[in-house]
Design a protein around this motif. Structure first.
Motif, PDB file in Angstrom:
ATOM      1  N   LEU A   1       3.043   5.936  -2.781  1.00 19.63           N
ATOM      2  CA  LEU A   1       4.711   7.036  -2.980  1.00 19.63           C
ATOM      3  C   LEU A   1       4.825   6.839  -4.519  1.00 19.63           C
ATOM      4  O   LEU A   1       4.903   8.233  -4.475  1.00 19.63           O
ATOM      5  N   THR A   2       4.332   6.303  -4.999  1.00 20.74           N
ATOM      6  CA  THR A   2       4.259   6.001  -6.634  1.00 20.74           C
ATOM      7  C   THR A   2       3.611   6.727  -7.565  1.00 20.74           C
ATOM      8  O   THR A   2       4.015   7.657  -8.524  1.00 20.74           O
ATOM      9  N   SER A   3       1.959   7.002  -7.200  1.00 22.51           N
ATOM     10  CA  SER A   3       1.206   7.588  -7.268  1.00 22.51           C
ATOM     11  C   SER A   3       1.718   9.583  -6.722  1.00 22.51           C
ATOM     12  O   SER A   3       1.650  10.895  -7.716  1.00 22.51           O
ATOM     13  N   LYS A   4       2.465  10.080  -5.622  1.00 24.30           N
ATOM     14  CA  LYS A   4       2.916  11.021  -5.563  1.00 24.30           C
ATOM     15  C   LYS A   4       3.563  11.694  -5.969  1.00 24.30           C
ATOM     16  O   LYS A   4       3.688  12.610  -5.920  1.00 24.30           O
ATOM     17  N   ILE A   5       4.885  10.128  -5.944  1.00 26.47           N
ATOM     18  CA  ILE A   5       6.008  10.547  -7.054  1.00 26.47           C
ATOM     19  C   ILE A   5       5.506  11.567  -8.405  1.00 26.47           C
ATOM     20  O   ILE A   5       6.472  12.312  -8.879  1.00 26.47           O
ATOM     21  N   PHE A   6       4.940  10.590  -9.010  1.00 27.41           N
ATOM     22  CA  PHE A   6       4.413  10.940 -10.280  1.00 27.41           C
ATOM     23  C   PHE A   6       3.676  12.244 -10.755  1.00 27.41           C
ATOM     24  O   PHE A   6       4.113  12.452 -11.425  1.00 27.41           O
ATOM     25  N   ALA A   7       2.542  12.232  -9.603  1.00 27.12           N
ATOM     26  CA  ALA A   7       2.267  13.699  -9.363  1.00 27.12           C
ATOM     27  C   ALA A   7       3.417  15.151  -8.958  1.00 27.12           C
ATOM     28  O   ALA A   7       2.905  16.129  -9.984  1.00 27.12           O
ATOM     29  N   GLN A   8       4.309  14.759  -8.743  1.00 25.05           N
ATOM     30  CA  GLN A   8       5.112  15.745  -8.706  1.00 25.05           C
ATOM     31  C   GLN A   8       6.162  15.874  -9.988  1.00 25.05           C
ATOM     32  O   GLN A   8       7.518  16.618  -9.593  1.00 25.05           O
ATOM     33  N   GLY A   9       5.645  14.930 -10.619  1.00 28.63           N
ATOM     34  CA  GLY A   9       6.266  15.266 -11.797  1.00 28.63           C
ATOM     35  C   GLY A   9       7.971  14.335 -11.857  1.00 28.63           C
ATOM     36  O   GLY A   9       8.948  15.147 -12.973  1.00 28.63           O
ATOM     37  N   ILE A  10       8.270  14.221 -11.063  1.00 26.09           N
ATOM     38  CA  ILE A  10       9.437  13.027 -10.953  1.00 26.09           C
ATOM     39  C   ILE A  10       9.340  11.561 -11.617  1.00 26.09           C
ATOM     40  O   ILE A  10       7.635  10.993 -11.039  1.00 26.09           O
ATOM     41  N   ALA A  11      10.107  11.325 -12.467  1.00 25.72           N
ATOM     42  CA  ALA A  11      10.387   9.763 -13.090  1.00 25.72           C
ATOM     43  C   ALA A  11      10.437   8.686 -11.611  1.00 25.72           C
ATOM     44  O   ALA A  11      11.275   8.911 -10.595  1.00 25.72           O
TER      45      ALA A  11
ATOM     46  N   ARG B   1       1.344  -1.153   0.332  1.00 28.55           N
ATOM     47  CA  ARG B   1       0.070   0.195   0.167  1.00 28.55           C
ATOM     48  C   ARG B   1       0.774   0.917   0.319  1.00 28.55           C
ATOM     49  O   ARG B   1       0.659   2.044  -0.261  1.00 28.55           O
ATOM     50  N   LEU B   2       2.003   1.689   0.810  1.00 31.63           N
ATOM     51  CA  LEU B   2       2.503   2.213   0.815  1.00 31.63           C
ATOM     52  C   LEU B   2       3.275   2.481  -0.368  1.00 31.63           C
ATOM     53  O   LEU B   2       3.226   3.694  -0.843  1.00 31.63           O
TER      54      LEU B   2
ATOM     55  N   SER C   1      -9.464  -6.854  12.706  1.00 35.68           N
ATOM     56  CA  SER C   1      -8.753  -5.586  13.581  1.00 35.68           C
ATOM     57  C   SER C   1      -7.177  -6.102  13.449  1.00 35.68           C
ATOM     58  O   SER C   1      -6.571  -6.227  13.105  1.00 35.68           O
ATOM     59  N   GLN C   2      -7.076  -4.642  13.614  1.00 34.76           N
ATOM     60  CA  GLN C   2      -5.053  -4.273  12.999  1.00 34.76           C
ATOM     61  C   GLN C   2      -4.909  -3.469  13.453  1.00 34.76           C
ATOM     62  O   GLN C   2      -5.421  -2.355  14.166  1.00 34.76           O
ATOM     63  N   VAL C   3      -3.177  -2.801  14.075  1.00 39.12           N
ATOM     64  CA  VAL C   3      -2.688  -2.263  14.359  1.00 39.12           C
ATOM     65  C   VAL C   3      -2.077  -1.412  13.679  1.00 39.12           C
ATOM     66  O   VAL C   3      -1.091  -1.808  12.810  1.00 39.12           O
ATOM     67  N   SER C   4      -2.746  -0.409  12.748  1.00 40.10           N
ATOM     68  CA  SER C   4      -1.937  -0.487  11.423  1.00 40.10           C
ATOM     69  C   SER C   4      -1.382   1.306  11.092  1.00 40.10           C
ATOM     70  O   SER C   4      -1.524   2.184  12.292  1.00 40.10           O
ATOM     71  N   TYR C   5      -0.622   1.667   9.903  1.00 38.71           N
ATOM     72  CA  TYR C   5       0.254   3.009   9.978  1.00 38.71           C
ATOM     73  C   TYR C   5      -1.107   3.679   9.241  1.00 38.71           C
ATOM     74  O   TYR C   5      -1.295   3.447   8.627  1.00 38.71           O
ATOM     75  N   ASP C   6      -0.297   5.545   9.480  1.00 32.26           N
ATOM     76  CA  ASP C   6      -1.326   5.918   8.695  1.00 32.26           C
ATOM     77  C   ASP C   6      -0.103   6.479   7.136  1.00 32.26           C
ATOM     78  O   ASP C   6       0.045   7.205   7.020  1.00 32.26           O
ATOM     79  N   TRP C   7      -0.790   4.785   6.411  1.00 31.84           N
ATOM     80  CA  TRP C   7       0.600   5.371   4.872  1.00 31.84           C
ATOM     81  C   TRP C   7       0.624   6.603   4.521  1.00 31.84           C
ATOM     82  O   TRP C   7       2.074   7.085   3.793  1.00 31.84           O
ATOM     83  N   GLU C   8      -0.631   7.680   4.346  1.00 32.72           N
ATOM     84  CA  GLU C   8      -0.739   8.597   3.955  1.00 32.72           C
ATOM     85  C   GLU C   8       0.313   9.079   4.479  1.00 32.72           C
ATOM     86  O   GLU C   8       1.438   9.937   3.665  1.00 32.72           O
TER      87      GLU C   8
ATOM     88  N   SER D   1       5.763  12.221   4.444  1.00 32.62           N
ATOM     89  CA  SER D   1       6.867  12.889   4.828  1.00 32.62           C
ATOM     90  C   SER D   1       8.512  11.969   4.490  1.00 32.62           C
ATOM     91  O   SER D   1       8.994  12.641   4.119  1.00 32.62           O
ATOM     92  N   ALA D   2       7.994  10.930   3.667  1.00 31.25           N
ATOM     93  CA  ALA D   2       9.432  10.446   2.963  1.00 31.25           C
ATOM     94  C   ALA D   2      10.003  10.290   1.634  1.00 31.25           C
ATOM     95  O   ALA D   2      10.918  11.539   1.609  1.00 31.25           O
ATOM     96  N   LEU D   3       8.847  11.728   1.118  1.00 27.68           N
ATOM     97  CA  LEU D   3       9.345  11.903  -0.214  1.00 27.68           C
ATOM     98  C   LEU D   3       9.408  13.515   0.027  1.00 27.68           C
ATOM     99  O   LEU D   3      10.911  13.513  -0.519  1.00 27.68           O
ATOM    100  N   THR D   4       8.811  14.467   0.918  1.00 30.49           N
ATOM    101  CA  THR D   4       9.190  15.284   1.295  1.00 30.49           C
ATOM    102  C   THR D   4      10.916  15.440   2.050  1.00 30.49           C
ATOM    103  O   THR D   4      11.630  15.999   1.563  1.00 30.49           O
TER     104      THR D   4
END
Length: 360
Positions: free
Chosen positions: A103-113, A98-99, A310-317, A322-325
């Motif tokens: 990330l793929t979507s956000k990278i391309f949205a910023q005009g990066i390959a 999922r992450l 039920s799960q203990v999960s992360y806010d992947w968005e 944060s990672a891309l920034t």
């Protein structure tokens, strides 16, 4: 998120013919598809004005064929970021799927390959050479986001040796000097124990992957059991199974925990969760009436599984942003980049797989 010192179908995302796998696209692939030299392809990606219009047209077409072209004005941006994750064996579950897609979507949205890389143990050296190029030359990519450990971690070390701007997202800390976002499951395990005890469970087992994070997770589990239930939390009182990856390992772990009369299980990997569901079905247990299950980590389609998990999960968005920034900041000024170390704690998402214990 606290700081301590120190998809296919998405516009612009790759669309491989085989939706079950992702292919690494390197400079040689682009040059071969375009019918130009690697040097020409490299110049075109870094400085489109430096090559002829005919060569540029061929390279644009090759990028589109290979699934790198976002069909946007910035499709041939000078910036290329490698998005690395460990390869997943057949039948296993990718905890970073999922992450990776976000990330793929956000990278391309910023005009990066975005260059997708699946790191396998026998390909780390070849992948490093493809991404970095010869020693003494400029790397073919300007940055990297590395998900997980194992072969992906080995590749991250080779990228760090060439001072490539990068950030790692993994479930363990290492003193390797690489900026990272740590997915801290220890608080999640404590939360899981507290919730199951609140439901009335007293016999709780832990299924954990046999990896570098296992010891810390087991220690946190036993400490939480001791603090919440006021017991010594010995091996008999707080059963733990360390398992290899894969669904069948989860089946074996579940069988052992059921033999130890557990009424609830905390699973620390998607493959273990699916194995526990399989084991319950084989023994004709009614989940969650006969056995409650709570997963620490992200399980694909957890809300549509029967029963919904039920799960203990992360806010992947938030993790993706944060990672891309951070990596873009490092790419903008590598000389001034400061190592960062974030710790991300998961949240409890309640569904139907964890209920008060019933007589079994």
């Amino acid at each position: 998120m606290s700081q301590t010192p120190g998809a296919p179908g998405t516009p612009g995302a790759p669309n491989p013919q085989d939706s079950g796998s992702r292919k690494h696209v390197g400079l040689a692939d682009i040059a071969g598809a375009a019918g130009v030299s690697k040097a020409t392809a490299s110049r075109a990606l870094r400085n489109p004005e430096s090559v002829s219009s005919g060569s540029m047209a061929k390279i644009k077409q090759a990028l589109a064929i290979l699934g790198v072209d976002s069909r946007a004005p910035h499709a041939t941006s000078r910036e290329m970021v490698a998005l690395v994750r460990p390869s997943v064996t057949a039948g296993d579950v990718d905890p970073y799927a999922r992450l990776f897609d976000i990330l793929t979507s956000k990278i391309f949205a910023q005009g990066i390959a975005a260059v997708h890389v699946e790191a396998a143990s026998n390909r780390v050296d070849a992948l490093a050479e493809s991404l970095l190029g010869p020693v003494g030359s400029d790397p073919h990519i300007q940055g990297a986001i590395v998900l997980g450990g194992g072969p992906a971690g080995e590749l991250a070390a080779k990228l760090a040796a060439r001072s490539l701007p990068q950030i790692r997202v993994s479930n363990a800390r290492h003193e390797d000097g690489i900026s990272r976002i740590v997915l801290d499951a220890t608080d999640g395990i404590t939360t899981a124990v507290q919730h199951l005890v609140h439901l009335g469970h007293r016999r709780i087992g832990l299924a954990v992957l046999r990896d570098s994070a296992a010891a810390a997770r087991i220690a946190v589990f036993r400490k939480a059991m001791a603090n919440v239930l006021h017991i010594p939390a010995t091996r008999d009182q707080a059963p733990v199974i360390e398992a290899a990856g894969g669904t069948m390992a989860g089946v074996s772990a579940a069988d052992e925990l059921l033999r130890q009369q557990c009424t609830a299980v905390i699973a620390c990997a998607p493959s273990l969760s699916f194995g526990i569901l399989e084991a319950a079905a084989r023994t004709r247990l009614d989940m969650p009436r006969d056995l409650s299950l709570l997963t620490v980590g992200d399980v694909p389609d957890a809300d549509v599984i029967a029963p919904p998990l039920s799960q203990v999960s992360y806010d992947w968005e938030a993790v993706a942003v944060s990672a891309l920034t951070e990596v873009r900041g490092m790419m903008a000024d590598p000389a001034e980049a400061v190592r960062i170390d974030y710790s991300v704690t998961p949240d409890l998402v309640l569904r139907a797989s964890a209920v008060p214990p019933q007589r079994r």
